[in-house]
Design a protein around this motif. Structure first.
Motif, PDB file in Angstrom:
ATOM      1  N   CYS A  43      15.712  17.882 -23.678  1.00  0.00           N
ATOM      2  CA  CYS A  43      17.055  17.046 -23.187  1.00  0.00           C
ATOM      3  C   CYS A  43      17.496  16.543 -24.771  1.00  0.00           C
ATOM      4  O   CYS A  43      16.611  16.154 -25.670  1.00  0.00           O
ATOM      5  N   VAL A  92      20.614  18.535 -20.561  1.00  0.00           N
ATOM      6  CA  VAL A  92      19.276  18.755 -20.111  1.00  0.00           C
ATOM      7  C   VAL A  92      19.166  20.373 -19.845  1.00  0.00           C
ATOM      8  O   VAL A  92      20.056  20.869 -19.296  1.00  0.00           O
ATOM      9  N   ILE A 126      10.167  12.451 -19.031  1.00  0.00           N
ATOM     10  CA  ILE A 126      11.458  12.752 -18.611  1.00  0.00           C
ATOM     11  C   ILE A 126      11.287  12.691 -17.077  1.00  0.00           C
ATOM     12  O   ILE A 126      10.289  13.565 -16.674  1.00  0.00           O
ATOM     13  N   CYS A 147      13.774  14.220 -13.901  1.00  0.00           N
ATOM     14  CA  CYS A 147      15.203  15.025 -13.679  1.00  0.00           C
ATOM     15  C   CYS A 147      14.843  16.000 -12.428  1.00  0.00           C
ATOM     16  O   CYS A 147      14.135  16.712 -12.366  1.00  0.00           O
TER      17      CYS A 147
END
Length: 388
Positions: free
Chosen positions: A242, A263, A367, A369
């Motif tokens: 990212c 990303v 992270i 996502c």
């Protein structure tokens, strides 16, 4: 006419600017509002521009070796002041997150020349291969940081909108200044770094095998006129990378926030975003220089799938949410005025409220996502130039 004259004067002197208002900044993010923000950048996009007016243009190669806990960057800075003085600098940093030791060098370059994508100087070369998406950087300009690294692109090159450029001035045609960013968000990096201690003569060598992010930037105006503050994230995990770049303009341009993020994984871009929040946490005032230094940070990224159409984005479809967060460990507080060439310093110094400092952090961050949640290494910079 008066504002054009004021803008022209401030572009070549150190005076502070009047308040022009929001109609004098044309953010690249506004051009893609409610549209697909991602555009794949071409090899030609990464040609050096090297304009004849005041500007700072950079190529920065960030690297992260997750297994060895090493991170850092190699950077070339090409700057032109009021069209009469051009300089080039090679800056390098490597930080060992295990030993907390770092190597930091900043070296003036000689006999530098630009050729398309490539940059050459005495004992330094940066070349983009003709037959593949691969940069090689070799530098022997400083015995403390002898670098030979190869960066191989994994995810597509990325930019926001048509050209990744924010324009300052009355209109897109009548420009006072610009800010431009282009990215290779996720790459492999391999090579070596050697360092000879100037006092003891001891040699240290690092073998690098990890992930990388490459950014090419052009700031076509004085730094303290372009932005008051910056937030920057370079995160790499085994599955995801990212990058987030955010700046807030001075009051002269209505304290406008321009923010973008990508990303990426090994297969491509996961999401692109122009709607992000950089949340400083556990703030501790820096008593020595006065800026509010964070001790933790959270980056909230509200992006979209790169395959989404403009209509789907406008309808709020194919959204992708990501979050990168963690505590922050300070690597270094950089006094920008101590690092820039004296010629530039003489122009910038004396501007009311200008005291630029870059806080450089690292930390093991996480992270989230979609279905992926993982930890990795984050490199964060928070920069304060003037009061926003």
């Amino acid at each position: 006419m008066l504002k054009w004259v004021q803008g022209g004067i401030s572009a070549v002197t150190g005076i502070a600017e009047p308040e022009y208002g929001p109609d004098h900044i044309h953010s690249i993010t506004e051009t893609v509002k409610d549209k697909q923000p991602f555009t794949e950048a071409t090899r030609e996009d990464f040609h050096w521009i090297a304009p004849s007016y005041t500007n700072v243009e950079t190529q920065t190669f960030y690297f992260t070796d997750l297994k060895k806990g090493l991170l850092g960057f190699a950077q070339v800075i090409h700057s032109n002041v009021v069209g009469v003085h051009t300089t080039a600098q090679f800056t390098f940093k490597i930080y060992n997150t295990n030993t907390k030791q770092q190597i930091w060098t900043s070296t003036k370059l000689e006999d530098f020349v630009i050729k398309g994508n490539n940059f050459y100087a005495k004992n330094l070369q940066i070349e983009l291969a003709n037959d593949k998406d691969e940069y090689r950087l070799i530098s022997k300009v400083n015995p403390e940081s002898i670098v030979d690294l190869t960066f191989t692109k994994l995810a597509p090159a990325a930019k926001i909108g048509t050209n990744g450029t924010t324009v300052y001035g009355p209109s897109l045609e009548d420009q006072w200044g610009t800010m431009r960013h282009l990215f290779w968000p996720r790459n492999n990096v391999k090579g070596s770094i050697k360092s000879t201690d100037p006092e003891s003569g001891k040699e240290t060598e690092f073998a690098i095998d990890g992930k990388s992010m490459f950014v090419m930037a052009m700031q076509g105006m004085k730094p303290h006129h372009a932005a008051a503050t910056w937030n920057f994230l370079n995160f790499h995990g085994e599955k995801l990378s990212c990058v987030l770049m955010e700046f807030t303009t001075p009051k002269s341009y209505a304290s406008t926030k321009v923010t973008l993020a990508f990303v990426a994984n090994d297969e491509g871009i996961v999401c692109a975003s122009i709607n992000n929040d950089s949340l400083h946490q556990k703030i501790q005032p820096d008593e020595e220089v006065g800026w509010p230094k964070p001790s933790a940070i959270e980056f909230d990224i509200h992006g979209v799938d790169p395959a989404a159409t403009d209509a789907e984005v406008a309808e709020g479809k194919k959204t992708v949410e990501a979050k990168v967060s963690g505590d922050l460990t300070l690597i270094e507080r950089v006094d920008v005025m101590a690092e820039i060439p004296q010629f530039v310093k003489n122009i910038v110094s004396g501007v009311a409220g200008t005291k630029p400092y870059i806080y450089q952090f690292w930390e093991k961050m996480s992270i989230e996502c979609g279905d992926v949640k993982e930890s990795g290494l984050g490199y964060v910079e928070t920069t304060f130039i003037t009061e926003a």
